[in-house]
Design a protein around this motif. Sequence first.
Motif, PDB file in Angstrom:
ATOM      1  N   UNK A  58       9.713   4.619  13.609  1.00 32.87           N
ATOM      2  CA  UNK A  58       8.305   4.687  13.996  1.00 32.87           C
ATOM      3  C   UNK A  58       7.659   5.905  13.359  1.00 32.87           C
ATOM      4  N   UNK A  59       8.413   6.993  13.349  1.00 35.71           N
ATOM      5  CA  UNK A  59       7.912   8.222  12.740  1.00 35.71           C
ATOM      6  C   UNK A  59       7.640   8.028  11.241  1.00 35.71           C
ATOM      7  N   UNK A  60       8.573   7.391  10.582  1.00 36.09           N
ATOM      8  CA  UNK A  60       8.431   7.146   9.141  1.00 36.09           C
ATOM      9  C   UNK A  60       7.173   6.324   8.869  1.00 36.09           C
ATOM     10  N   UNK A  61       6.999   5.251   9.638  1.00 34.49           N
ATOM     11  CA  UNK A  61       5.840   4.386   9.431  1.00 34.49           C
ATOM     12  C   UNK A  61       4.554   5.169   9.661  1.00 34.49           C
ATOM     13  N   UNK A  62       4.541   5.989  10.686  1.00 28.60           N
ATOM     14  CA  UNK A  62       3.309   6.730  10.990  1.00 28.60           C
ATOM     15  C   UNK A  62       2.995   7.750   9.919  1.00 28.60           C
ATOM     16  N   UNK A  63       4.025   8.389   9.385  1.00 25.54           N
ATOM     17  CA  UNK A  63       3.803   9.364   8.315  1.00 25.54           C
ATOM     18  C   UNK A  63       3.139   8.694   7.122  1.00 25.54           C
ATOM     19  N   UNK A  64       3.647   7.517   6.819  1.00 24.57           N
ATOM     20  CA  UNK A  64       3.149   6.808   5.652  1.00 24.57           C
ATOM     21  C   UNK A  64       1.710   6.305   5.904  1.00 24.57           C
ATOM     22  N   UNK A  65       1.438   5.905   7.117  1.00 28.79           N
ATOM     23  CA  UNK A  65       0.087   5.454   7.442  1.00 28.79           C
ATOM     24  C   UNK A  65      -0.897   6.628   7.397  1.00 28.79           C
ATOM     25  N   UNK A  66      -0.424   7.796   7.810  1.00 33.02           N
ATOM     26  CA  UNK A  66      -1.255   8.991   7.697  1.00 33.02           C
ATOM     27  C   UNK A  66      -1.615   9.276   6.253  1.00 33.02           C
TER      28      UNK A  66
ATOM     29  N   UNK B 252       0.833  -1.202   0.000  1.00 33.35           N
ATOM     30  CA  UNK B 252       0.000   0.000   0.000  1.00 33.35           C
ATOM     31  C   UNK B 252       0.866   1.249   0.000  1.00 33.35           C
ATOM     32  N   UNK B 253       2.108   1.116   0.450  1.00 32.76           N
ATOM     33  CA  UNK B 253       3.006   2.265   0.529  1.00 32.76           C
ATOM     34  C   UNK B 253       4.444   1.770   0.584  1.00 32.76           C
ATOM     35  N   UNK B 254       5.384   2.700   0.421  1.00 37.96           N
ATOM     36  CA  UNK B 254       6.794   2.312   0.479  1.00 37.96           C
ATOM     37  C   UNK B 254       7.598   3.327   1.280  1.00 37.96           C
ATOM     38  N   UNK B 255       8.575   2.804   2.013  1.00 39.33           N
ATOM     39  CA  UNK B 255       9.541   3.649   2.708  1.00 39.33           C
ATOM     40  C   UNK B 255      10.897   3.293   2.121  1.00 39.33           C
ATOM     41  N   UNK B 256      11.594   4.313   1.658  1.00 39.06           N
ATOM     42  CA  UNK B 256      12.835   4.062   0.944  1.00 39.06           C
ATOM     43  C   UNK B 256      13.958   4.903   1.512  1.00 39.06           C
ATOM     44  N   UNK B 257      15.019   4.222   1.942  1.00 40.89           N
ATOM     45  CA  UNK B 257      16.225   4.928   2.329  1.00 40.89           C
ATOM     46  C   UNK B 257      17.189   4.729   1.172  1.00 40.89           C
ATOM     47  N   UNK B 258      17.281   5.699   0.285  1.00 48.19           N
ATOM     48  CA  UNK B 258      17.889   5.449  -1.022  1.00 48.19           C
ATOM     49  C   UNK B 258      19.388   5.155  -0.969  1.00 48.19           C
ATOM     50  N   UNK B 259      19.806   4.281  -1.830  1.00 44.62           N
ATOM     51  CA  UNK B 259      21.227   4.033  -2.039  1.00 44.62           C
ATOM     52  C   UNK B 259      21.848   5.295  -2.613  1.00 44.62           C
ATOM     53  N   UNK B 260      23.142   5.466  -2.372  1.00 43.83           N
ATOM     54  CA  UNK B 260      23.799   6.642  -2.924  1.00 43.83           C
ATOM     55  C   UNK B 260      23.777   6.539  -4.455  1.00 43.83           C
ATOM     56  N   UNK B 261      23.669   7.693  -5.106  1.00 44.70           N
ATOM     57  CA  UNK B 261      23.613   7.766  -6.563  1.00 44.70           C
ATOM     58  C   UNK B 261      22.392   7.065  -7.133  1.00 44.70           C
ATOM     59  N   UNK B 262      21.295   7.070  -6.384  1.00 45.68           N
ATOM     60  CA  UNK B 262      20.044   6.531  -6.925  1.00 45.68           C
ATOM     61  C   UNK B 262      19.594   7.397  -8.088  1.00 45.68           C
ATOM     62  N   UNK B 263      18.892   6.783  -9.011  1.00 47.09           N
ATOM     63  CA  UNK B 263      18.343   7.515 -10.152  1.00 47.09           C
ATOM     64  C   UNK B 263      16.861   7.794  -9.866  1.00 47.09           C
ATOM     65  N   UNK B 264      16.549   9.032  -9.470  1.00 47.04           N
ATOM     66  CA  UNK B 264      15.165   9.336  -9.089  1.00 47.04           C
ATOM     67  C   UNK B 264      14.179   9.024 -10.201  1.00 47.04           C
ATOM     68  N   UNK B 265      14.582   9.245 -11.443  1.00 48.81           N
ATOM     69  CA  UNK B 265      13.653   9.034 -12.552  1.00 48.81           C
ATOM     70  C   UNK B 265      13.275   7.549 -12.659  1.00 48.81           C
ATOM     71  N   UNK B 266      14.247   6.698 -12.516  1.00 47.06           N
ATOM     72  CA  UNK B 266      13.956   5.255 -12.592  1.00 47.06           C
ATOM     73  C   UNK B 266      13.080   4.816 -11.434  1.00 47.06           C
TER      74      UNK B 266
END
Lengths: 368, 368
Positions: free
Chosen positions: A317-325, A133-147
Amino acid sequence: MPARRPSAAARATTARRVTLSDIAAGCGVSRSTVSLVLGRSPLVHAETRAKVQAELDRQGYVYHRGAASLRSRASNAVALVINDLSNPFFAEFAAGVDAALAEAGYVMLLGSSGESPERQQAVLASLVEHDPAAAILSPAEHSDPARLHRLIGARMPVLVFNRALDAAAGDGWDFLGLDNRRGARLATEHLLGQGHRAIAFFGGHRDSSSCGERRAGYRDALAAAGIAPDPAWLVECAPTRLEAARQAGALFARDPAPTAAVCYNDAVALGLMSGLAARGRRAGVDFALTGFDDIPEAAVSAPPLTTIAVAPRERGMQAARLVLERLAERQYDPDRATQAPRTIVADARLVVRASSLAAPHAAQGTAA
Amino acid sequence: MPARRPSAAARATTARRVTLSDIAAGCGVSRSTVSLVLGRSPLVHAETRAKVQAELDRQGYVYHRGAASLRSRASNAVALVINDLSNPFFAEFAAGVDAALAEAGYVMLLGSSGESPERQQAVLASLVEHDPAAAILSPAEHSDPARLHRLIGARMPVLVFNRALDAAAGDGWDFLGLDNRRGARLATEHLLGQGHRAIAFFGGHRDSSSCGERRAGYRDALAAAGIAPDPAWLVECAPTRLEAARQAGALFARDPAPTAAVCYNDAVALGLMSGLAARGRRAGVDFALTGFDDIPEAAVSAPPLTTIAVAPRERGMQAARLVLERLAERQYDPDRATQAPRTIVADARLVVRASSLAAPHAAQGTAA
DNA sequence: CTGAAAGCGCTTACAG
DNA sequence: CTGAAAGCGCTTACAG
């Protein structure tokens, strides 16, 4: 977005599973009624409900959420992609996410990118097929936002953690970051308070966003104290213990050398301690230093490490709650008219331990 | 087994998703053909395949694994339930499981029990509804094997890690354990080799299976050296740093006191170090001690901790592979005639650091 | 090599 | 308050 079927997917070989139809047949009601009981609908008569409930227990029914969410287009899974579980910072973060999700009745799909944008893309693609239903992502360095966007763009609410994605500010994704700048400023001010004037910033790569922010906080504090940092005080190195130990000498290349260092993170600080020891200097006695993160080792190193605590579990916990909101908002406002992306910066706190307590004259005495 | 619908499950509110039918319509073939392309079937003509592939990419198709596995009764998810991600031992284990699963194209559903059998049951129930192909369970203490069995009994291959479940040997579940007995024996032999004769076993609860096994290994080594352990050498305490620090005094209640201790685990050993320091004794100088686990802190404590390395990450990869093997077996042998449960004991290795290098006479000198 | 049809286990209007 | 029917997105025999 080439979808591919699993190279190997296990086929169930156990006895036929118990379904709604079995329960319905077992107690003489329709499947609809059983479904309503499962959904805790108040429409069902108490007696009917009890009868169905008993049959559910008797046959050992297990809800098939995949079938349900196929039909109802609702999911109770959330995907989490982090760099590496072996890093206590991310492990704590994941633990926090897990706790908050479980409390809300959600399930966590976890994948690791290992700091590789390629693996990140593959892992995310694999998780997305499970319809989170949702995603939490801690991006790898040099991630390609467009992809990344092409993969999960508007499909679901996304929260980016820790490292802002280059560009793509208007991408509609929320961001939860640490207050790198303030944290580094606090550490620097603490060293200034001990009387140090020649303070290095040690470790990290200039082009990483978190390193840039921490250096900015370091400069803020120096500027406020009327100190212009010597460029030789800025020493880069990979954020690992080993590299930091190797680079320790770079701090003392020039005379006068700095008497203290704000380190990019705890790993670097611990490495620097070893490097100092190898040069006959003692952290906390001949040289003052601070870390960043407050990993568990920080409290038990010799000497214990002064550092910036960022409470990764609370951040999870904060991240999860933000996403649930966000999920809740979407239920009320399917068109998402009001949903501007949010950027939240979590507070950082200075934890003083022995590593930073060397006085500047002691440090200079040894350097001479 | 009361199934319940989620209190909150997010309904998708985005644009209609792209399905097989859209792809089929978009390039003038049937859904079956698209499905075969997705499944990499060799039956499809190369040109057709290319055409379909292009359309898949063009429309940004995302495979809906839930629908597929509903129909085909195959799943590529594996559930992992551990005690606590904040514990580096479990975090490393989970990292290993994740790596091996990802490599095989599987996805990980992760839940934490927090050492509570109740939460464990709830978390597992929630994961099972997502129809995993297999489960890896590091059971909470005092788990009820019968209840666990009712939930996931024969539904899927199950691997129990780290802590054997009471009774229920004939339950058909595989078990992967650490060689607690051998590990503790190695540690004890090492201290004997340093000349110690009065060696305590410090920490843990007697009734926990791992503590029992480690004590057995300790006794094995002492017996082989012709030493009958004094009952006062066996000191129990909760396996946390804080409790261990508090209990340190119990080691020195009797005269002559032990000159060394095999600790239940690293947390206990680090706590004991603090407790010793508070009593003016220095680990590695006045008193010798060893830990168990080789957590990251062990290498950087003061002094560094001699301990037993159990390589949790490797154990995680091993666990995942065992479970994947089971899955493969079931495909060939649906009746599972040949599948007797396996018990595998992973090797433990002694890592010598400074904490254990105190000679017995130095210790006694201080004790006097 | 490709297509029409049935069905996995559920939910959801819609009647009654 | 309960039931009959349609359909979510896929796979899988079965024809052709």
